[in-house]
Design a protein around this motif. Structure first.
Motif, PDB file in Angstrom:
ATOM      1  N   LYS A 148      41.252   3.383  -4.620  1.00 57.21           N
ATOM      2  CA  LYS A 148      42.774   3.675  -4.102  1.00 57.21           C
ATOM      3  C   LYS A 148      43.361   4.424  -5.169  1.00 57.21           C
ATOM      4  N   GLU A 149      42.992   4.094  -6.466  1.00 56.66           N
ATOM      5  CA  GLU A 149      43.696   5.019  -7.742  1.00 56.66           C
ATOM      6  C   GLU A 149      43.366   6.501  -7.566  1.00 56.66           C
ATOM      7  N   LEU A 150      42.039   6.726  -7.299  1.00 57.87           N
ATOM      8  CA  LEU A 150      41.565   7.749  -7.136  1.00 57.87           C
ATOM      9  C   LEU A 150      42.117   8.620  -5.973  1.00 57.87           C
ATOM     10  N   GLU A 151      42.384   8.221  -4.881  1.00 57.56           N
ATOM     11  CA  GLU A 151      42.937   8.496  -3.773  1.00 57.56           C
ATOM     12  C   GLU A 151      44.541   8.870  -4.028  1.00 57.56           C
ATOM     13  N   LYS A 152      45.189   8.240  -4.885  1.00 64.65           N
ATOM     14  CA  LYS A 152      46.416   8.580  -5.221  1.00 64.65           C
ATOM     15  C   LYS A 152      46.567   9.810  -5.862  1.00 64.65           C
ATOM     16  N   ILE A 153      45.424  10.043  -6.914  1.00 66.49           N
ATOM     17  CA  ILE A 153      45.736  11.184  -7.775  1.00 66.49           C
ATOM     18  C   ILE A 153      45.422  12.378  -7.026  1.00 66.49           C
ATOM     19  N   PHE A 154      44.126  12.301  -6.314  1.00 62.51           N
ATOM     20  CA  PHE A 154      43.347  13.470  -5.692  1.00 62.51           C
ATOM     21  C   PHE A 154      43.519  13.817  -4.478  1.00 62.51           C
ATOM     22  N   VAL A 155      44.050  12.813  -3.705  1.00 62.77           N
ATOM     23  CA  VAL A 155      44.335  13.031  -2.283  1.00 62.77           C
ATOM     24  C   VAL A 155      45.751  12.990  -2.012  1.00 62.77           C
ATOM     25  N   GLU A 156      46.537  11.941  -2.229  1.00 69.80           N
ATOM     26  CA  GLU A 156      47.948  11.931  -1.894  1.00 69.80           C
ATOM     27  C   GLU A 156      48.938  12.710  -3.094  1.00 69.80           C
ATOM     28  N   ALA A 157      48.065  13.088  -4.201  1.00 68.11           N
ATOM     29  CA  ALA A 157      48.792  13.743  -5.224  1.00 68.11           C
ATOM     30  C   ALA A 157      49.989  13.329  -5.890  1.00 68.11           C
ATOM     31  N   GLN A 158      49.942  11.810  -5.804  1.00 65.35           N
ATOM     32  CA  GLN A 158      50.919  11.134  -6.456  1.00 65.35           C
ATOM     33  C   GLN A 158      51.139  11.165  -8.080  1.00 65.35           C
ATOM     34  N   ASP A 159      52.509  10.850  -8.470  1.00 68.30           N
ATOM     35  CA  ASP A 159      52.646  11.291  -9.922  1.00 68.30           C
ATOM     36  C   ASP A 159      52.089  10.006 -10.584  1.00 68.30           C
ATOM     37  N   TYR A 160      50.994  10.431 -11.388  1.00 69.77           N
ATOM     38  CA  TYR A 160      50.272   9.408 -12.041  1.00 69.77           C
ATOM     39  C   TYR A 160      50.435   9.105 -13.457  1.00 69.77           C
ATOM     40  N   LYS A 161      50.891   8.084 -13.939  1.00 73.92           N
ATOM     41  CA  LYS A 161      51.372   7.876 -15.236  1.00 73.92           C
ATOM     42  C   LYS A 161      50.159   7.089 -16.362  1.00 73.92           C
ATOM     43  N   ASN A 162      49.250   7.094 -15.749  1.00 77.30           N
ATOM     44  CA  ASN A 162      48.011   6.551 -16.604  1.00 77.30           C
ATOM     45  C   ASN A 162      48.200   4.973 -17.067  1.00 77.30           C
ATOM     46  N   LEU A 163      48.795   4.327 -16.201  1.00 74.19           N
ATOM     47  CA  LEU A 163      48.991   2.838 -16.520  1.00 74.19           C
ATOM     48  C   LEU A 163      48.906   2.002 -15.515  1.00 74.19           C
ATOM     49  N   TYR A 164      47.801   1.251 -15.866  1.00 76.53           N
ATOM     50  CA  TYR A 164      47.415  -0.044 -14.690  1.00 76.53           C
ATOM     51  C   TYR A 164      47.862  -1.281 -15.288  1.00 76.53           C
ATOM     52  N   ILE A 165      48.594  -2.081 -14.561  1.00 75.20           N
ATOM     53  CA  ILE A 165      49.088  -3.321 -14.756  1.00 75.20           C
ATOM     54  C   ILE A 165      48.744  -4.611 -14.314  1.00 75.20           C
ATOM     55  N   THR A 166      48.214  -5.450 -14.805  1.00 71.19           N
ATOM     56  CA  THR A 166      47.606  -6.581 -14.312  1.00 71.19           C
ATOM     57  C   THR A 166      48.795  -7.765 -14.686  1.00 71.19           C
ATOM     58  N   VAL A 167      49.168  -8.289 -13.416  1.00 63.15           N
ATOM     59  CA  VAL A 167      50.030  -9.585 -13.411  1.00 63.15           C
ATOM     60  C   VAL A 167      49.315 -10.578 -13.656  1.00 63.15           C
ATOM     61  N   LEU A 168      49.279 -11.492 -14.509  1.00 62.59           N
ATOM     62  CA  LEU A 168      48.539 -12.780 -14.478  1.00 62.59           C
ATOM     63  C   LEU A 168      48.922 -13.961 -14.679  1.00 62.59           C
ATOM     64  N   SER A 169      49.075 -15.074 -13.382  1.00 56.34           N
ATOM     65  CA  SER A 169      49.671 -16.295 -13.744  1.00 56.34           C
ATOM     66  C   SER A 169      48.518 -16.998 -14.312  1.00 56.34           C
ATOM     67  N   PHE A 170      49.032 -17.960 -15.144  1.00 52.13           N
ATOM     68  CA  PHE A 170      48.093 -19.026 -15.716  1.00 52.13           C
ATOM     69  C   PHE A 170      48.555 -20.316 -16.224  1.00 52.13           C
ATOM     70  N   GLY A 171      47.795 -21.401 -16.450  1.00 50.95           N
ATOM     71  CA  GLY A 171      48.387 -22.493 -17.044  1.00 50.95           C
ATOM     72  C   GLY A 171      47.973 -22.738 -18.524  1.00 50.95           C
ATOM     73  N   PHE A 172      49.046 -23.255 -19.319  1.00 50.30           N
ATOM     74  CA  PHE A 172      48.660 -23.188 -20.749  1.00 50.30           C
ATOM     75  C   PHE A 172      47.550 -24.436 -20.971  1.00 50.30           C
ATOM     76  N   LYS A 173      47.529 -25.213 -20.198  1.00 51.64           N
ATOM     77  CA  LYS A 173      46.592 -26.541 -20.414  1.00 51.64           C
ATOM     78  C   LYS A 173      45.279 -26.010 -20.248  1.00 51.64           C
ATOM     79  N   TYR A 174      44.943 -24.836 -19.644  1.00 51.50           N
ATOM     80  CA  TYR A 174      43.601 -24.361 -19.470  1.00 51.50           C
ATOM     81  C   TYR A 174      43.316 -22.936 -20.397  1.00 51.50           C
ATOM     82  N   GLY A 175      44.239 -22.871 -21.362  1.00 50.36           N
ATOM     83  CA  GLY A 175      44.201 -21.954 -22.375  1.00 50.36           C
ATOM     84  C   GLY A 175      44.788 -20.594 -22.120  1.00 50.36           C
ATOM     85  N   ILE A 176      45.287 -19.840 -23.199  1.00 47.23           N
ATOM     86  CA  ILE A 176      46.047 -18.645 -22.972  1.00 47.23           C
ATOM     87  C   ILE A 176      45.027 -17.575 -22.738  1.00 47.23           C
ATOM     88  N   PRO A 177      45.178 -16.599 -21.936  1.00 49.86           N
ATOM     89  CA  PRO A 177      44.247 -15.533 -21.433  1.00 49.86           C
ATOM     90  C   PRO A 177      43.903 -14.536 -22.815  1.00 49.86           C
TER      91      PRO A 177
END
Length: 296
Positions: A148-177
């Motif tokens: 999907k990321e490659l298609e954005k760059i080389f097929v759809e020619a979208q403006d790509y800012k070289n930043l991939y973000i993971t939003v991660l929910s977690f429980g403190f009682k199971y440890g901090i990621p």
């Protein structure tokens, strides 16, 4: 003619990327000797039925010839040859794990420690990463997400800012990621755990989200969070950061953190310049509703 140099760390997904580019209509050549890169490009440019899209895989396997690529790229710039550099990267722990799982030897390990080989490879590829047009960190990417990321760059020619973000929910009682770059504690919000009808539900359900957001504190927090990331993300990109893990934590990782992580993901997804993924790490713990999801 579109010309792409596909490079990056061993184990980061270059082979997969070349296969995907081939599916997108690129003529792909992997591990071409550096001494042949310029002649091959000339042949492609001057051929009567010249190739329209070319992807060249170049990496540490080029050995002692690799530094010569600097001169090749400089020569292209002087001649006005248009090219782009795609750099595939991943965190050291991820690369080590991949090598161990596949039981393959790192090309620079020479029978020694994988860690040392990775360290040496980063040093030798630094000049390529610095001059890259696109950097994709595959540490947390599924194969379909990389495509999907490659298609954005080389097929759809979208403006790509070289930043991939993971939003991660977690429980403190199971440890901090351990891979979290930014950690936010949302245990100050109303807790659905103490409501019998909501206890076994999750923050992906509207009724839980409404409970967490009662009183307006959550919405105010989200507004401040959005303002923070409006400031941070462009500056991270300028600094050269290409992968960001945002951890949102509550006690058990089922209600409050999931609610806020979902809202943050939805907001980030409105910004096409970023690759965004949502992952609920602990939503299925304790035998509760198995709803951990990955979105890209």
């Amino acid at each position: 003619m579109k010309l792409v140099i596909v490079t990056g760390m061993s184990g980061a997904g270059k082979t997969q990327a070349l296969k995907m580019l081939e599916d997108m209509g690129y003529y792909c050549v992997d591990n071409l000797p550096i001494s042949l890169v310029d002649p091959f490009t000339d042949l492609s440019l001057n051929h009567v039925g010249r190739l329209q899209k070319i992807a060249l895989g170049v990496d540490i396997r080029s050995g002692e010839e690799l530094p010569q690529l600097k001169d090749v790229l400089k020569h292209w710039e002087q001649r006005g040859v248009c090219y782009q550099v795609l750099f595939l990267d991943a965190g050291d722990p991820v690369l080590i794990k991949r090598f161990k799982e596949t039981r393959r030897m790192h090309p620079l390990a020479a029978g020694g420690r994988i860690e040392k080989g990775i360290e040496l490879e980063r040093e030798r590829l630094a000049f390529l990463k610095k001059s890259s047009d696109f950097i994709i960190d595959t540490s947390h990417l599924l194969t379909r997400e990389l495509r999907k990321e490659l298609e954005k760059i080389f097929v759809e020619a979208q403006d790509y800012k070289n930043l991939y973000i993971t939003v991660l929910s977690f429980g403190f009682k199971y440890g901090i990621p351990s891979d979290g770059d930014l950690i936010f504690d949302v245990r100050f919000l109303p807790n659905p755990y103490y409501v019998e009808d909501l206890r076994k539900r999750t923050g992906e359900e509207t009724v839980v989200q409404e409970y967490v957001k009662q009183g307006g504190t959550a919405d105010l927090f989200l507004k401040k969070l959005f303002d923070l990331f409006d400031f941070l993300l462009p500056n991270y990109i300028l600094e050269g950061k290409n992968q960001l893990v945002i951890g949102i934590g509550c006690t058990g990782g089922k209600h409050r953190s999931v609610t806020i992580a979902r809202a943050l993901y939805n907001w980030l997804a409105l910004h096409p310049g970023y690759g965004v993924k949502l992952f609920h790490r602990d939503i299925e713990n304790d035998g509760w509703k198995k709803q951990a999801e990955k979105e890209g």
